[in-house]
Structure formats: structure tokens, C-alpha cells
Design an enzyme around this catalytic site. Structure first.
Site, mmCIF file in Angstrom:
data_model
loop_
_atom_site.group_PDB
_atom_site.id
_atom_site.type_symbol
_atom_site.label_atom_id
_atom_site.label_comp_id
_atom_site.label_asym_id
_atom_site.label_seq_id
_atom_site.Cartn_x
_atom_site.Cartn_y
_atom_site.Cartn_z
ATOM 1 N N CYS A 240 0.831 -1.206 0.000
ATOM 2 C CA CYS A 240 0.000 0.000 0.000
ATOM 3 C C CYS A 240 0.876 1.270 0.000
ATOM 4 O O CYS A 240 0.695 2.160 -0.831
ATOM 5 C CB CYS A 240 -0.964 -0.015 1.180
ATOM 6 S SG CYS A 240 -0.220 -0.474 2.753
HETATM 7 N N1 LIG Z 1 -4.689 -4.297 5.170
HETATM 8 C C1 LIG Z 1 -4.138 -3.586 4.181
HETATM 9 O O1 LIG Z 1 -4.336 -2.357 4.076
HETATM 10 C C2 LIG Z 1 -3.257 -4.260 3.169
HETATM 11 C C3 LIG Z 1 -2.811 -3.504 2.072
HETATM 12 C C4 LIG Z 1 -1.977 -4.114 1.122
HETATM 13 C C5 LIG Z 1 -1.595 -5.435 1.296
HETATM 14 N N2 LIG Z 1 -2.030 -6.124 2.393
HETATM 15 C C6 LIG Z 1 -1.567 -7.513 2.524
HETATM 16 O O2 LIG Z 1 -2.673 -8.382 2.277
HETATM 17 C C7 LIG Z 1 -2.536 -9.554 3.072
HETATM 18 C C8 LIG Z 1 -3.809 -9.697 3.904
HETATM 19 O O3 LIG Z 1 -3.901 -8.564 4.749
HETATM 20 P P1 LIG Z 1 -5.195 -8.193 5.594
HETATM 21 O O4 LIG Z 1 -4.891 -6.910 6.238
HETATM 22 O O5 LIG Z 1 -6.407 -8.343 4.762
HETATM 23 O O6 LIG Z 1 -5.129 -9.391 6.688
HETATM 24 P P2 LIG Z 1 -6.159 -9.865 7.789
HETATM 25 O O7 LIG Z 1 -7.298 -8.907 7.885
HETATM 26 O O8 LIG Z 1 -5.354 -10.150 9.015
HETATM 27 O O9 LIG Z 1 -6.675 -11.273 7.171
HETATM 28 C C9 LIG Z 1 -5.826 -12.371 7.019
HETATM 29 C C10 LIG Z 1 -6.534 -13.479 6.269
HETATM 30 O O10 LIG Z 1 -5.638 -14.613 6.209
HETATM 31 C C11 LIG Z 1 -6.397 -15.771 6.452
HETATM 32 N N3 LIG Z 1 -5.593 -16.897 6.945
HETATM 33 C C12 LIG Z 1 -5.127 -17.088 8.201
HETATM 34 N N4 LIG Z 1 -4.475 -18.278 8.264
HETATM 35 C C13 LIG Z 1 -4.559 -18.829 7.040
HETATM 36 C C14 LIG Z 1 -4.087 -20.068 6.476
HETATM 37 N N5 LIG Z 1 -3.391 -20.949 7.187
HETATM 38 N N6 LIG Z 1 -4.325 -20.312 5.157
HETATM 39 C C15 LIG Z 1 -4.998 -19.410 4.405
HETATM 40 N N7 LIG Z 1 -5.465 -18.221 4.897
HETATM 41 C C16 LIG Z 1 -5.240 -17.950 6.186
HETATM 42 C C17 LIG Z 1 -7.423 -15.332 7.478
HETATM 43 O O11 LIG Z 1 -8.516 -16.244 7.466
HETATM 44 P P3 LIG Z 1 -9.236 -16.842 8.803
HETATM 45 O O12 LIG Z 1 -10.639 -16.352 8.739
HETATM 46 O O13 LIG Z 1 -9.162 -18.309 8.663
HETATM 47 O O14 LIG Z 1 -8.488 -16.328 9.998
HETATM 48 C C18 LIG Z 1 -7.820 -13.957 6.949
HETATM 49 O O15 LIG Z 1 -8.849 -14.068 6.001
HETATM 50 C C19 LIG Z 1 -1.270 -9.360 3.925
HETATM 51 O O16 LIG Z 1 -0.185 -10.008 3.322
HETATM 52 C C20 LIG Z 1 -1.079 -7.861 3.919
HETATM 53 O O17 LIG Z 1 0.266 -7.481 4.090
HETATM 54 C C21 LIG Z 1 -2.853 -5.577 3.310
#
Ligand SMILES: NC(=O)c1ccc[n+]([C@@H]2O[C@H](COP(=O)([O-])OP(=O)(O)OC[C@H]3O[C@@H](n4cnc5c(N)ncnc54)[C@H](OP(=O)(O)O)[C@@H]3O)[C@@H](O)[C@H]2O)c1
Length: 346
Positions: A151
Site C-alpha cells: 500500500c
Molecule cells: N490491510 C491492508 O491495508 C493491506 C494492504 C496491502 C496489502 N495487504 C496484505 O494483504 C494480506 C492480507 O492482509 P489483511 O490486512 O487483509 O489481513 P487480515 O485482515 O489479518 O486477514 C488475514 C486473512 O488470512 C487468512 N488466513 C489465516 N491463516 C490462514 C491459512 N493458514 N491459510 C490461508 N489463509 C489464512 C485469514 O482467514 P481466517 O478467517 O481463517 O483467519 C484472513 O482471512 C497481507 O499479506 C497484507 O500485508 C494488506
């Protein structure tokens, strides 16, 4: 039923859910499956605020993804970098992968320092395409993995890359301040992210250690060969839900003016449907929250270029950028699914 199908792993997380909401209403792509272990079995529509007939899926456990990947045209991974590294390798045997994490953005040697793990998928890492369409265009048809940019890196590169390319910025270093809303940290719970700790506060974090620092340096160099300024990047956490602003400072060439830097940005993003060039004091998080747009503007003051970019961290910083990449990769209109979104923020 549409012909082109996409699945999401991690659809209960913030960026995965936003991506699922966009794909559920996409006119050319069909969301075919979405996974979560914690919410497995739950219907997806209520979580996304959508009518049941717009999204009829139930969340499935993550282990279902590998078999389902065989029947879709692409999978979006909205998982942590360490998980994505392994998952992308497995799923890319069957389909195309857009990875929202940082697992495929750096060279292998950078991972222990910036991500805290050894990279175990080096050939795939070398072949992954960095999906920042406004600077690098469409993913090539033959690519298997698209690394969706970070981001902060998205906003920083949009703010600085054209200015270095047009030689208006003339520095051996670029200083970048970043400010982000709290959804940037994902759905995790931790004392530092509790309401009481965050409200009414502003704090820097991971000073000198944020993993988007080498990403900005690497892709600036890829965009403008021969230009490799040192990057100082300091992120700050703001008590906002969504939105991210970066302010970048570069030494200006002697004849650089505000008109010239704005013209450079405007020419660069002329064909980019989701980047708008505006006067520098009109760049604000509020105007992009809930939208797929980046606002960018720059000025020259006392021999320094100040260039500012605002995006929604979950949209242009993650989910809408992933859909832009899918559109370009799968042969859809670049704007499909993104040109008629209701704005989520007031
Ligand atoms: N947030 C942002 O603004 C943003 C921006 C750019 C990039 N990102 C990147 O996008 C990715 C996700 O970020 P987020 O902020 O959306 O994370 P998040 O809200 O913490 O969600 C993480 C997701 O990963 C899943 N997960 C956990 N364990 C898993 C497993 N063993 N196998 C498959 N999935 C699993 C979780 O599912 P459960 O329901 O099973 O827990 C949940 O849906 C990260 O790498 C982050 O760096 C985020």
C-alpha cells in the site's frame, strides 16, 4: 454465470473481504469461491453488506482452495507473506495467482532482513510480475504470479517515479513520510491496536525497518534505470479506519517548477483510469476512502520537490489494484467492477 472465474483465499480479512465485495458485483468476472477457517460455513453476503442474490457463496475452509483452484482462471491470495509464499507455489501449478502480500516483491536475499523469513520459492520469485499497472502496464499473459504492490509502495511510487524519470527530481536520496489508517494492519488484535491506544494518537512505527522501504527502492530503479536514490521511509499510524497518504521530498533540478512537476505527473497518468493529478493541497485521504483512486500532486519549494499521494489502503493499496491487475491479465476492461462502486465512506 460468467465465463471467467476467480477465487479468494483469506476472504474474512480486511483486504480479502473488500476484494470479494468488488468481485461479487463485477460484470465480467465471477467470484467462484472464498475461504476462511474462522468463518467457514458462514454465508459471505452479510459480511460484505450485499443482498443474498448478489453473492450466494458460503465461506469454505482454506484447505479447499487447492482443489478449487483447478476450476478457476485466477486466485487472489489475501494472506500473510509467509503463508502466501507456499500457497502461491501450490496454486500456481493450476491457475494464475495475484498475491496481496509481500512474498513476491523483493529479491530473495532481502527476505530475512525485511520479512523475517528465508524465501523458499526463488524461481517463482524471480518470475513474478510486479502489478502496478499505472507504471508497469498489464501483467504478461504467460506470467503465473502477480505480486500486488504494498500500500505505501503504491502511493510512494506513484508520487515519485515520473519525477525521477523526467529528471525533475535530482537526488541521491528520497525521504518519504507515510500515514495510514488502522485497517492497514489487518484484522489482528493486539494491545497496540486497541481503541484506547489508537484514538487521538499519532505514532511512527517500524522506523528504518518497514518492509516497503526496499520495495520502493527496487521498483523505482526498475522504472527509471540508472536511478537508485537511497530511500528513507517512516510510516505513521493514524486513528482512521481507511486511507493512506505519503509525502515524498526530493532535491529539485534547478529549473524545476511546480508547473513542470505537475505536467510530468499529468502526462504520466494520462491513460491511467484510477490516478488523478490534482493541486498538491487537494490531495487528501478523505476523498479516496472507499474508492479505487489515487490522488497525486506535487510542488517545488526552496529547491525541493514535495510530492503527495493519497489512496485507500484497502482499495488502490490492495483489493481494487488486485482487480485492476485481474482485469488487465484476464482480458477485461481495466475499469470493470471498479467504475460504478458505491463509495463506502461518507
Ligand atoms: N490491510 C491492508 O491495508 C493491506 C494492504 C496491502 C496489502 N495487504 C496484505 O494483504 C494480506 C492480507 O492482509 P489483511 O490486512 O487483509 O489481513 P487480515 O485482515 O489479518 O486477514 C488475514 C486473512 O488470512 C487468512 N488466513 C489465516 N491463516 C490462514 C491459512 N493458514 N491459510 C490461508 N489463509 C489464512 C485469514 O482467514 P481466517 O478467517 O481463517 O483467519 C484472513 O482471512 C497481507 O499479506 C497484507 O500485508 C494488506
Amino acid at each position: 454465470v460468467k465465463d471467467v472465474k476467480v477465487g479468494i483465499v483469506g476472504a474474512s480479512g480486511y483486504s480479502g473481504a473488500v476484494c470479494a465485495a468488488i468481485l461479487s458485483r463485477h460484470r465480467e468476472l465471477e467470484l467462484a469461491f472464498a475461504t476462511s477457517d474462522k468463518a467457514a460455513g458462514e454465508p459471505l453476503a452479510p459480511r460484505l453488506g450485499l443482498p443474498d442474490d448478489v453473492c450466494k457463496l458460503q465461506l469454505l475452509p482454506h484447505e479447499a482452495a487447492e482443489a478449487l483452484a483447478k476450476d478457476v482462471d485466477a486466485v487472489v491470495l489475501a494472506t500473510s507473506a509467509e503463508l502466501s509464499m507456499g500457497l502461491a507455489l501450490k496454486l500456481a501449478e493450476h491457475t494464475r495467482v495475484v498475491d496481496l502480500s509481500g512474498a513476491f516483491r523483493l529479491d530473495a536475499a532481502s527476505y530475512p532482513k525485511w520479512y523475517g523469513f528465508e524465501h523458499r520459492a526463488v524461481p517463482a520469485l524471480d518470475e513474478a510480475f510486479y502489478g502496478l499497472p499505472d507504471l508497469f502496464g498489464a501483467p504478461p499473459k504467460e506470467a503465473r504470479i502477480v505480486a500486488n504492490p504494498g500500500c505505501y509502495a503504491t502511493a510512494a511510487l506513484l508520487a515519485i517515479a515520473p519525477l525521477f524519470r523526467d529528471e525533475l527530481a535530482f537526488s541521491d536520496r528520497v525521504i518519504i513520510d507515510g500515514k495510514s489508517g488502522v485497517t492497514g494492519a489487518g484484522r489482528k488484535s493486539d494491545e497496540a491496536y486497541s481503541f484506547v491506544e489508537l484514538a487521538e494518537d499519532v505514532r511512527a512505527y517500524r522506523v528504518g525497518a518497514h518492509q516497503h522501504t526496499p520495495e520502493i527502492a527496487r521498483y523505482l530503479h526498475r522504472y527509471v534505470h540508472g536511478v537508485r536514490p537511497r530511500v528513507t521511509f517512516t510510516p505513521h499510524l493514524l486513528p482512521l479506519r481507511r486511507g493512506l497518504v505519503v509525502t515524498a521530498y526530493m532535491t529539485a533540478r534547478d529549473d524545476a517548477t511546480t508547473e513542470k512537476v505537475q505536467a510530468s505527473l499529468a502526462a504520466s497518468y494520462e491513460g491511467a483510469p484510477f490516478v488523478r493529478v490534482v493541486p498538491v493541497d487537494r490531495v487528501r485521504a478523505h476523498d479516496v476512502a472507499g474508492t479505487p483512486f489515487a490522488l497525486v500532486g506535487a510542488t517545488v519549494t526552496e529547491g525541493t520537490i514535495v510530492s503527495i499521494c493519497a489512496i485507500d489502503n484497502l482499495m488502490k493499496g490492495a483489493a481494487s489494484q488486485a482487480v485492476q491487475n485481474l482485469n488487465l491479465w484476464l482480458g477485461c476492461d481495466e475499469r470493470a467492477g471498479l467504475d460504478s462502486l458505491p463509495r463506502f465512506a461518507p
